[in-house]
Design a protein around this motif. Structure first.
Motif, mmCIF file in Angstrom:
data_model
loop_
_atom_site.group_PDB
_atom_site.id
_atom_site.type_symbol
_atom_site.label_atom_id
_atom_site.label_comp_id
_atom_site.label_asym_id
_atom_site.label_seq_id
_atom_site.Cartn_x
_atom_site.Cartn_y
_atom_site.Cartn_z
ATOM 1 N N MET A 1 0.836 -1.187 0.000
ATOM 2 C CA MET A 1 0.000 0.000 0.000
ATOM 3 C C MET A 1 0.881 1.250 0.000
ATOM 4 S SD MET A 1 -3.154 -0.477 2.539
ATOM 5 C CE MET A 1 -3.911 -2.055 2.671
ATOM 6 N N GLY A 2 0.495 2.237 -0.773
ATOM 7 C CA GLY A 2 1.229 3.476 -0.819
ATOM 8 C C GLY A 2 0.747 4.449 0.230
ATOM 9 N N GLN A 3 1.375 5.599 0.213
ATOM 10 C CA GLN A 3 0.960 6.643 1.129
ATOM 11 C C GLN A 3 0.472 7.827 0.322
ATOM 12 O OE1 GLN A 3 4.214 7.639 3.716
ATOM 13 N NE2 GLN A 3 3.666 6.070 5.162
ATOM 14 N N GLN A 4 -0.304 8.666 0.985
ATOM 15 C CA GLN A 4 -0.735 9.905 0.361
ATOM 16 C C GLN A 4 -0.679 10.998 1.409
ATOM 17 O OE1 GLN A 4 -4.663 9.088 -1.052
ATOM 18 N NE2 GLN A 4 -5.623 9.520 0.898
ATOM 19 N N LEU A 5 -0.643 12.221 0.952
ATOM 20 C CA LEU A 5 -0.588 13.361 1.859
ATOM 21 C C LEU A 5 -1.994 13.768 2.250
ATOM 22 C CD1 LEU A 5 2.184 15.488 0.117
ATOM 23 C CD2 LEU A 5 2.410 13.911 2.032
ATOM 24 N N LEU A 6 -2.176 14.014 3.522
ATOM 25 C CA LEU A 6 -3.469 14.477 4.006
ATOM 26 C C LEU A 6 -3.615 15.963 3.684
ATOM 27 C CD1 LEU A 6 -3.603 12.783 7.518
ATOM 28 C CD2 LEU A 6 -4.839 12.119 5.463
ATOM 29 N N ARG A 7 -4.794 16.352 3.313
ATOM 30 C CA ARG A 7 -5.065 17.766 3.030
ATOM 31 C C ARG A 7 -5.812 18.388 4.221
ATOM 32 N NH1 ARG A 7 -3.152 15.167 -1.006
ATOM 33 N NH2 ARG A 7 -2.900 16.138 -3.031
ATOM 34 N N ASN A 8 -5.441 18.008 5.424
ATOM 35 C CA ASN A 8 -6.136 18.470 6.622
ATOM 36 C C ASN A 8 -5.830 19.918 6.984
ATOM 37 O OD1 ASN A 8 -3.516 17.902 7.315
ATOM 38 N ND2 ASN A 8 -4.009 16.753 9.159
ATOM 39 N N TYR A 9 -4.959 20.566 6.273
ATOM 40 C CA TYR A 9 -4.613 21.969 6.538
ATOM 41 C C TYR A 9 -5.691 22.919 6.041
ATOM 42 C CZ TYR A 9 -2.995 21.103 1.784
ATOM 43 O OH TYR A 9 -2.923 20.708 0.467
ATOM 44 N N ARG A 10 -6.633 22.437 5.294
ATOM 45 C CA ARG A 10 -7.674 23.303 4.724
ATOM 46 C C ARG A 10 -8.649 23.834 5.767
ATOM 47 N NH1 ARG A 10 -8.834 19.100 0.034
ATOM 48 N NH2 ARG A 10 -7.243 19.723 -1.446
ATOM 49 N N GLN A 11 -8.893 23.067 6.813
ATOM 50 C CA GLN A 11 -9.932 23.431 7.779
ATOM 51 C C GLN A 11 -9.402 23.792 9.156
ATOM 52 O OE1 GLN A 11 -10.061 20.277 6.239
ATOM 53 N NE2 GLN A 11 -11.619 20.617 4.708
ATOM 54 N N ILE A 12 -8.125 23.979 9.323
ATOM 55 C CA ILE A 12 -7.613 24.243 10.663
ATOM 56 C C ILE A 12 -7.532 25.740 10.934
ATOM 57 C CG2 ILE A 12 -6.419 22.049 10.890
ATOM 58 C CD1 ILE A 12 -3.842 23.366 10.079
ATOM 59 N N GLY A 13 -7.510 26.093 12.194
ATOM 60 C CA GLY A 13 -7.469 27.491 12.604
ATOM 61 C C GLY A 13 -6.123 28.138 12.339
ATOM 62 N N PRO A 14 -6.039 29.444 12.543
ATOM 63 C CA PRO A 14 -4.827 30.198 12.216
ATOM 64 C C PRO A 14 -3.564 29.725 12.946
ATOM 65 C CG PRO A 14 -6.639 31.684 12.694
ATOM 66 C CD PRO A 14 -7.114 30.309 13.001
ATOM 67 N N THR A 15 -3.673 29.407 14.233
ATOM 68 C CA THR A 15 -2.484 29.003 14.987
ATOM 69 C C THR A 15 -1.980 27.645 14.526
ATOM 70 O OG1 THR A 15 -3.216 30.305 16.870
ATOM 71 C CG2 THR A 15 -1.576 28.599 17.311
ATOM 72 N N ALA A 16 -2.881 26.687 14.374
ATOM 73 C CA ALA A 16 -2.487 25.360 13.905
ATOM 74 C C ALA A 16 -1.982 25.427 12.467
ATOM 75 C CB ALA A 16 -3.660 24.395 14.012
ATOM 76 N N PHE A 17 -2.613 26.265 11.631
ATOM 77 C CA PHE A 17 -2.155 26.406 10.254
ATOM 78 C C PHE A 17 -0.748 26.990 10.225
ATOM 79 C CE2 PHE A 17 -1.467 28.619 6.275
ATOM 80 C CZ PHE A 17 -1.797 27.638 5.352
ATOM 81 N N HIS A 18 -0.499 27.992 11.042
ATOM 82 C CA HIS A 18 0.823 28.614 11.080
ATOM 83 C C HIS A 18 1.889 27.583 11.445
ATOM 84 C CE1 HIS A 18 4.150 30.832 13.062
ATOM 85 N NE2 HIS A 18 4.068 31.525 11.934
ATOM 86 N N ALA A 19 1.636 26.782 12.476
ATOM 87 C CA ALA A 19 2.593 25.756 12.897
ATOM 88 C C ALA A 19 2.819 24.735 11.792
ATOM 89 C CB ALA A 19 2.102 25.077 14.172
ATOM 90 N N PHE A 20 1.727 24.285 11.174
ATOM 91 C CA PHE A 20 1.829 23.323 10.072
ATOM 92 C C PHE A 20 2.624 23.918 8.914
ATOM 93 C CE2 PHE A 20 0.186 22.208 5.888
ATOM 94 C CZ PHE A 20 0.490 20.862 5.841
ATOM 95 N N ASN A 21 2.284 25.136 8.528
ATOM 96 C CA ASN A 21 2.929 25.778 7.387
ATOM 97 C C ASN A 21 4.425 25.983 7.643
ATOM 98 O OD1 ASN A 21 2.657 27.097 4.743
ATOM 99 N ND2 ASN A 21 3.316 28.902 5.885
ATOM 100 N N GLN A 22 4.791 26.353 8.849
ATOM 101 C CA GLN A 22 6.206 26.545 9.181
ATOM 102 C C GLN A 22 6.952 25.213 9.077
ATOM 103 O OE1 GLN A 22 6.183 29.951 8.721
ATOM 104 N NE2 GLN A 22 7.965 29.691 10.021
#
Length: 141
Positions: A1-22
């Protein structure tokens, strides 16, 4: 089985998005983890993303002061980064066909691909209820 990237960054708040993006920006900027050959088909994508990410970082920290204009600018930048992250995720998934380690090194959250039969959440028909075949007149009797 392969892997795929989760697109969970679309619905997260500003602080969590900032941490993820960094985390993603730091990972993608590291040339030892992600080879430059991945970006050859889409020149400028990485540089554009890293520039927008740096701007978002500055605006994010400035938005902590509560300025409505800066918060609005942060939201616009976050929406733009989501679009760029979607494009980058596609490029990385294509490159992962040959080297699956790229997905783990990217900073994105990964999930294993699930293959097989999807479980349906249908309610069983009541006894004596017509089946879909009978409803369409194809019972053959």
């Amino acid at each position: 089985m392969g892997q795929q990237l989760l697109r969970n960054y679309r619905q997260i708040g500003p602080t969590a998005f900032h941490a993820f993006n960094q985390r993603v920006a730091t990972s993608l900027a590291d040339k030892t983890r992600i080879p430059e050959s991945i970006w050859a088909g889409s020149p400028g994508v990485l540089q554009s993303y890293l520039a927008a990410s740096a701007k978002h970082d500055a605006v994010y920290h400035e938005s902590m002061l509560g300025s409505k204009l800066v918060i609005a600018e942060r939201e616009v930048l976050q929406a733009q980064l989501v679009i760029q992250l979607d494009e980058i995720a596609l490029l990385l998934e294509m490159a992962a066909v040959r080297n699956s380690e790229i997905l783990v090194a990217s900073g994105f959250d990964c999930a294993k691909e699930r293959r097989g039969h999807a479980r349906s959440k249908t309610v069983p028909a009541a006894p004596g209820a017509p089946t879909a075949e009978q409803e369409q007149g194809g019972s053959g009797t």
